[in-house]
Design a protein around this motif. Sequence first.
Motif, mmCIF file in Angstrom:
data_model
loop_
_atom_site.group_PDB
_atom_site.id
_atom_site.type_symbol
_atom_site.label_atom_id
_atom_site.label_comp_id
_atom_site.label_asym_id
_atom_site.label_seq_id
_atom_site.Cartn_x
_atom_site.Cartn_y
_atom_site.Cartn_z
ATOM 1 N N ASP A 216 -22.482 -2.473 -27.313
ATOM 2 C CA ASP A 216 -21.764 -3.546 -27.995
ATOM 3 C C ASP A 216 -20.682 -2.901 -28.856
ATOM 4 O O ASP A 216 -20.986 -2.128 -29.770
ATOM 5 C CB ASP A 216 -22.758 -4.340 -28.847
ATOM 6 N N VAL A 217 -19.418 -3.216 -28.556
ATOM 7 C CA VAL A 217 -18.308 -2.596 -29.287
ATOM 8 C C VAL A 217 -18.191 -3.126 -30.719
ATOM 9 O O VAL A 217 -18.267 -2.348 -31.683
ATOM 10 C CB VAL A 217 -16.980 -2.760 -28.524
ATOM 11 N N PRO A 218 -17.985 -4.442 -30.939
ATOM 12 C CA PRO A 218 -17.735 -4.892 -32.316
ATOM 13 C C PRO A 218 -18.925 -4.711 -33.252
ATOM 14 O O PRO A 218 -18.738 -4.495 -34.459
ATOM 15 C CB PRO A 218 -17.377 -6.377 -32.156
ATOM 16 N N ASN A 219 -20.151 -4.776 -32.704
ATOM 17 C CA ASN A 219 -21.332 -4.633 -33.563
ATOM 18 C C ASN A 219 -21.843 -3.195 -33.653
ATOM 19 O O ASN A 219 -22.839 -2.931 -34.333
ATOM 20 C CB ASN A 219 -22.435 -5.561 -33.079
ATOM 21 N N ARG A 220 -21.198 -2.286 -32.948
ATOM 22 C CA ARG A 220 -21.454 -0.846 -33.077
ATOM 23 C C ARG A 220 -22.917 -0.473 -32.884
ATOM 24 O O ARG A 220 -23.499 0.282 -33.677
ATOM 25 C CB ARG A 220 -20.953 -0.348 -34.443
ATOM 26 N N HIS A 221 -23.501 -1.006 -31.839
ATOM 27 C CA HIS A 221 -24.878 -0.625 -31.549
ATOM 28 C C HIS A 221 -25.179 -0.761 -30.058
ATOM 29 O O HIS A 221 -24.409 -1.350 -29.302
ATOM 30 C CB HIS A 221 -25.878 -1.425 -32.385
#
Length: 297
Positions: A216-221
């Motif tokens: 997940d790019v925007p949530n960085r996980h």
Amino acid sequence: MSSSNGARKANIITEGLAFGESPRWHQGRLWLCNWGTGEIVTVDENGTGEVMLTVPAVLPYSIDWLPDGRFLVVSGREGLLLRQEGDGMLVTHADLRQLSKNPWNEIVVDGRGNIYVNGGGPAPAPGEHFGPGTIVLITPDGAVRQVAEAIAFANGMAVTPDNRTLIVAESHANRLTAFDIAEDGGLANRRVWADLGNDHPDGICIDAEGCVWYADVPNRHCVRVREGGDKIDSVEVDRGCFACMLGGADGRTLFILAAEWRGFENMVSDARTGQVLSIAVSAPGTGWPSYNSGTRW
């Protein structure tokens, strides 16, 4: 998150990449596409890297292997699926330009040699970067046809080890979507495999307990989820997670490709914030893309 560990941290294996995408565990190494450079790179578990080849694409491009071991590259903006021959030359395996003028994205080859490529689709609306995506099938006899449409930003794909289910990440719809795979490779019975709430799934892989890991790019996980949407493990990273792949000697290492996200307009730049990270997990990889050195069963 019901994991007893809560969110966990991964170790940096290598850094200095542009944007790592399309990771595959093959012949004892992690292979990946270093978007923005045209390079296809391998990294071993100790972080030793090697540029295997450079392809005539900047981004997007993605990789997998045919059952006979020949290497495939999706040249996304050029609308071509390329195949590497024994002499190292790249030739056209399939021409996707007649299906769409928009870029193609991800590839997965199942255990029967069916090739699925997503992306393409109708032109984006004004002000949008992507229109509704499609999935196309290239069968072992070379026939090409569209098998799904209206995918909300088609991203990672994986096929279950029985070759009966294809799962695709719909990043802009916050879900993983599943299809039944017919005997002829066609897709049917579209359904929500997991509603991910506020998460935006990118690259995915399947483990032997039937769960999916997604980046997940925007949530960085990266998150491990069961069918139905129960999130049972999470790995936090300090930058966007673009893709993940299970590999390592026993398939129980989760490799994460991460980079700082500055927007689509800045994807090609001199920034080299891309990293490969790894963390031990409980269940090994399975299905396709295969972590098992490219072996088909």
